[in-house]
Motif scaffolding. Structure first.
Motif, short mmCIF file in Angstrom:
data_model
loop_
_atom_site.label_atom_id
_atom_site.label_comp_id
_atom_site.label_asym_id
_atom_site.label_seq_id
_atom_site.Cartn_x
_atom_site.Cartn_y
_atom_site.Cartn_z
N ASN A 1 0.84 -1.18 0.00
CA ASN A 1 0.00 0.00 0.00
C ASN A 1 0.88 1.24 0.00
OD1 ASN A 1 -2.35 -1.45 0.16
ND2 ASN A 1 -2.43 -1.40 2.37
N THR A 2 0.33 2.35 -0.42
CA THR A 2 1.04 3.60 -0.30
C THR A 2 0.90 4.07 1.14
OG1 THR A 2 -0.88 4.95 -0.84
CG2 THR A 2 0.50 4.22 -2.69
N THR A 3 1.68 5.05 1.50
CA THR A 3 1.61 5.61 2.85
C THR A 3 0.22 6.16 3.11
OG1 THR A 3 3.94 6.20 2.62
CG2 THR A 3 2.73 7.26 4.40
N GLN A 4 -0.36 6.82 2.13
CA GLN A 4 -1.71 7.38 2.28
C GLN A 4 -2.74 6.27 2.48
OE1 GLN A 4 -2.86 10.16 -0.74
NE2 GLN A 4 -5.00 10.08 -0.20
N GLU A 5 -2.63 5.18 1.70
CA GLU A 5 -3.57 4.07 1.85
C GLU A 5 -3.44 3.41 3.21
OE1 GLU A 5 -2.39 1.82 -1.53
OE2 GLU A 5 -3.93 2.68 -2.81
N ASP A 6 -2.20 3.24 3.68
CA ASP A 6 -1.97 2.66 5.01
C ASP A 6 -2.61 3.52 6.09
OD1 ASP A 6 -0.59 0.48 4.04
OD2 ASP A 6 1.39 1.35 4.37
N ALA A 7 -2.46 4.83 5.97
CA ALA A 7 -3.05 5.75 6.95
C ALA A 7 -4.57 5.67 6.90
CB ALA A 7 -2.57 7.17 6.70
N LEU A 8 -5.12 5.61 5.69
CA LEU A 8 -6.57 5.52 5.54
C LEU A 8 -7.10 4.24 6.17
CD1 LEU A 8 -9.22 6.61 4.37
CD2 LEU A 8 -8.64 5.45 2.24
N ILE A 9 -6.44 3.13 5.92
CA ILE A 9 -6.84 1.85 6.50
C ILE A 9 -6.79 1.92 8.03
CG2 ILE A 9 -6.16 -0.58 6.78
CD1 ILE A 9 -5.25 -0.42 3.78
N ALA A 10 -5.73 2.53 8.55
CA ALA A 10 -5.60 2.65 10.00
C ALA A 10 -6.72 3.50 10.60
CB ALA A 10 -4.24 3.25 10.36
N LEU A 11 -7.06 4.59 9.95
CA LEU A 11 -8.14 5.46 10.44
C LEU A 11 -9.48 4.73 10.42
CD1 LEU A 11 -7.06 8.79 8.73
CD2 LEU A 11 -7.13 8.36 11.19
N VAL A 12 -9.73 3.99 9.36
CA VAL A 12 -10.98 3.23 9.27
C VAL A 12 -11.02 2.16 10.37
CG1 VAL A 12 -12.31 1.62 7.83
CG2 VAL A 12 -11.37 3.70 6.83
N ASN A 13 -9.88 1.51 10.61
CA ASN A 13 -9.81 0.50 11.67
C ASN A 13 -9.97 1.10 13.06
OD1 ASN A 13 -9.53 -1.65 9.93
ND2 ASN A 13 -7.31 -1.61 9.97
N LEU A 14 -9.71 2.39 13.18
CA LEU A 14 -9.94 3.09 14.45
C LEU A 14 -11.41 3.44 14.65
CD1 LEU A 14 -6.85 5.47 14.56
CD2 LEU A 14 -7.32 3.55 16.08
N GLY A 15 -12.23 3.17 13.64
CA GLY A 15 -13.66 3.40 13.77
C GLY A 15 -14.16 4.66 13.10
#
Length: 192
Positions: free
Chosen positions: A146-160
């Motif tokens: 994933n790109t850095t942006q995609e990784d951050a997006l996935i993490a934010l979604v996983n945070l709820g």
């Protein structure tokens, strides 16, 4: 719960396979697209989606992350369940689905078993622009990472945080090319 399974194929058919992962046999529902990619393999990796229902836990497997992401996008559409999403991805590749959505070709979707005119229009409306972003991102970055942006997006979604809110917060940051994943997440949380 399970990001992927990697093991040997004990049994495979066009819609279902048994995967032996260190002595544990997993029953995995697959699409025809995935079957075409793995049918001649003895061992493989499948990216998974676990659906927990009142009466069963059902595991779905996909040969690549793009197909799994598209499956999950389809599940978010009212009137499209896991069985329908699997039929769509068995009938159309992710690229064909993206072209049908971007070209607003409801007839291509209506040719899929179980998809009527209203559902086809709803799929186009809900997915318009969402599949193109992912296709554009995968064209410029390696498919494995994933790109850095995609990784951050996935993490934010996983945070709820809702995906749309997380995407908007990341867009507010402007140029993030020099930021780490952690910095993007922190700044996006502040921007919410």
């Amino acid at each position: 719960m399970f990001a992927f399974l990697e093991g040997s194929l004990a049994h495979s058919s066009p819609s279902l396979l048994y995967m032996n992962v260190h002595g544990v046999g997993y029953e995995v529902n697959i699409t025809l697209q995935t079957y075409a990619k793995i049918q001649h393999l003895e061992k493989c990796r499948l990216y998974t989606h676990l659906q927990v229902r009142e009466d069963a836990w059902v595991l779905y497997g996909f040969a690549d992350e793009e197909e799994r992401a598209t499956f999950r996008q389809l599940l978010n559409i009212s009137g499209v369940g896991a069985a329908t999403a699997r039929i769509i991805l068995s009938s159309l590749t992710t690229d064909e689905l993206e072209r049908a959505v971007s070209g607003e070709d409801s007839k291509a979707l209506e040719r899929v078993k179980g998809i009527g005119a209203k559902t086809a229009q709803r799929i186009i409306l809900e997915l318009k622009g969402k599949l193109q972003k992912r296709a554009g991102a995968s064209a410029t970055s390696p498919a494995v990472h994933n790109t850095t942006q995609e990784d951050a997006l996935i993490a934010l979604v996983n945070l709820g945080i809702a995906r749309s809110m997380a995407e908007a917060a990341i867009k507010k940051l402007g140029d993030i090319s020099s930021l780490s994943v952690e910095d993007i997440i922190k700044q996006a949380l502040r921007a919410l």
